[in-house]
Motif scaffolding. Sequence first.
Motif, short mmCIF file in Angstrom:
data_model
loop_
_atom_site.label_atom_id
_atom_site.label_comp_id
_atom_site.label_asym_id
_atom_site.label_seq_id
_atom_site.Cartn_x
_atom_site.Cartn_y
_atom_site.Cartn_z
N ASP A 347 34.54 34.62 47.23
CA ASP A 347 34.90 35.28 45.97
C ASP A 347 33.94 36.42 45.64
O ASP A 347 34.33 37.41 45.01
N GLU A 350 34.95 39.32 48.04
CA GLU A 350 36.25 39.89 47.69
C GLU A 350 36.28 40.47 46.28
O GLU A 350 37.30 41.05 45.87
N SER A 352 36.19 38.75 43.41
CA SER A 352 37.14 37.95 42.62
C SER A 352 36.44 36.79 41.92
O SER A 352 37.00 35.70 41.78
N ASP A 359 32.26 41.77 39.81
CA ASP A 359 33.40 42.22 40.62
C ASP A 359 33.45 43.74 40.71
O ASP A 359 33.84 44.30 41.74
#
Length: 676
Positions: A347, A350, A352, A359
Amino acid sequence: MRTSLPHLQSLLSAEERARLESFRFDDDRERFLLGRAGLRQLIGGWLGTDPQGLDLEVGPHGKPQLRMEREAVLMHFNVAHSGGLVLLGFHPRRALGVDIEQLRPTLDWHPIARRVLPPATLDRLSRLPEPARCAEFLQQWCLLEASLKARGCGFAGYEAHSLSGFPGLQCWRVDLPAGYCGALGLLPAESEPFPPHDGGSGTEADLPRVFAHRSQLEQALRPLLPSPPEGLSPIRGGRAAAERRLAAIDPGAYGRSRNALDGAVTRLSPYIRHGVLTLAEVRDAVFAWLETSGAPRAAAAKLIAELGWRDYWQRLWHQLGDGIWHDREPLKTGHPAASYAAVLPADIQEGSTGLTCIDAFAAELIGRGWLHNHARLWLASYVVHWRRVRWQAGAQWFLQHLLDGDPASNNLSWQWVASSFSSKPYIFNRANLERYGGQSLCARCPAARRGGPDVAGGCPFDADYEQLQQQLFPWATEAPPASAPAPQTPSPPPPAPEPSTASASGLAVSAGPLAPTGTSRPNPDPPQRPILWIHGEALGPANPALRAWPGQPALFVFDSAWLAGSPSSGPPPSLKRLGFLAECLLELPVTIRHGDPATEVLAFAQRHGADGIVTSAAVEPRLAAIQTQLAGALPLTVLPPEPFVVLEQAVDLGRFSRYWRRAEARVWAAAGRGRP
């Protein structure tokens, strides 16, 4: 100003808001706000990014533009306004200018026309009926303004015939509502006419050097990497881009605002990392700024010190070699080494995590290949302390994507955050994030709206430092509970590599800024017909091999082992990194290949009948190992770059402060500024 417009002000930067307030009349403020906010919304939609986060600046002649590293998006734009209309122009590949004028029949246009219009146009105006002359003059003025804006220049030095000799410039009138006239100027698309630099003896193994546009370069590079998902970075490589950035530095503003995400940072790190600009060149540019501006030494002290950090990291890398991948000191977190995960969670990679700030930083790292230093520290702190991941995993992730990916500054900065090269772990909180990053990230974050770390799904950073310290490091100042394994002492780094010396195999190392004195020996038989090996630490015209042997065949090899990646060396580099290197190389007189560097360089030498190899000094152990391979086959001469600072005696590198106490006075002495 109409009440429906103030919400648009939130899209503007602080500089734009200040300019907005400088207008005396509401109509002028409204036109500027509509034009600039509309511009941000359209560009943000085109690039798929937050309009408020766009880094717009004004060029030297007042033309708004994205900052230099964004030029490589290959989207050009311009804006003009007059009366009640705003005219915006966009093109994906070609520089353009637009202009608009409200018709004013009472305008005294004759003196202006005689100054800026060519005789043929003046003659044509004189033949028109009187009522039409003013309108046609304004139309010609728009065509002229649009042309100059397309070129990014102003009226300084303009002559009435200067545009006619500019090849490929196209101009059109723009149909507008009654009472207005406008124009569009468009330059030809940029091309990259880089011919082979191998004396006409290129082979099919050589990578191409001629690309009509960046998408072709991207397609040429993709086969070199294992299924790269992303494209090229919006930051363009090469000396030309580096010089534009260097010319734009403001050391005084840097010192005042460098910690803020929108501060006046130089963005020179990718070019310094790969030797497109040397530390000495940037140092001298700062000295020149001081002379030109008349500012005191203190105005540039912060920037000079940051250059010192780069030199310090390189010296430490030279001393430690691959030891920079090992903890320099025990961690001060109180957590056992075994409690840190060895793999970076998906996560985070990515983008996310659900935390808008984290993020956003991950997306910028992956999309642009560059992050503000403060964002790097925040992201590293989150990875190591909040998610309890080994710093090495995060460091490899950064090196995969960062255009300035330098294992020395990268790894040792991660260690500083982790506390294996500092007195305590580095953490941050929401107040710190909002102080230096603005409020837009937290304003958009669902976690921030839920509350702090005590609330399920809340912001883990929304607390004071004492609370976060207790939450993250409860055992940092006391023994861990009996049920917890005792903290493990990290493995000591391997012994520092011995300084490179001349050997019987033919390696001749000239004394450089990182090498102790007495380690060099001149080559007893200097080559007469050498080839030049260019590597990734010296991709600029200051490369000492290129300077010493201009015109000699030169070769750069993309190392196939580095491109493939491995469990020990980490993931392969991103396409962004590869593209940046390629664009730097396309501005140099070199042949470009990929494969095993030693094999390719020796084959290149044989093809040219070379009696030796000349290259520049390298700090990276991988490059030093290649030098040793080459020296076993042909006489190898290694030339040092111009040093940032010369220190005749060994210096304690245990901390930057110890190095800088020795180096700072010598740096300033080179500029004749020994005293503030």
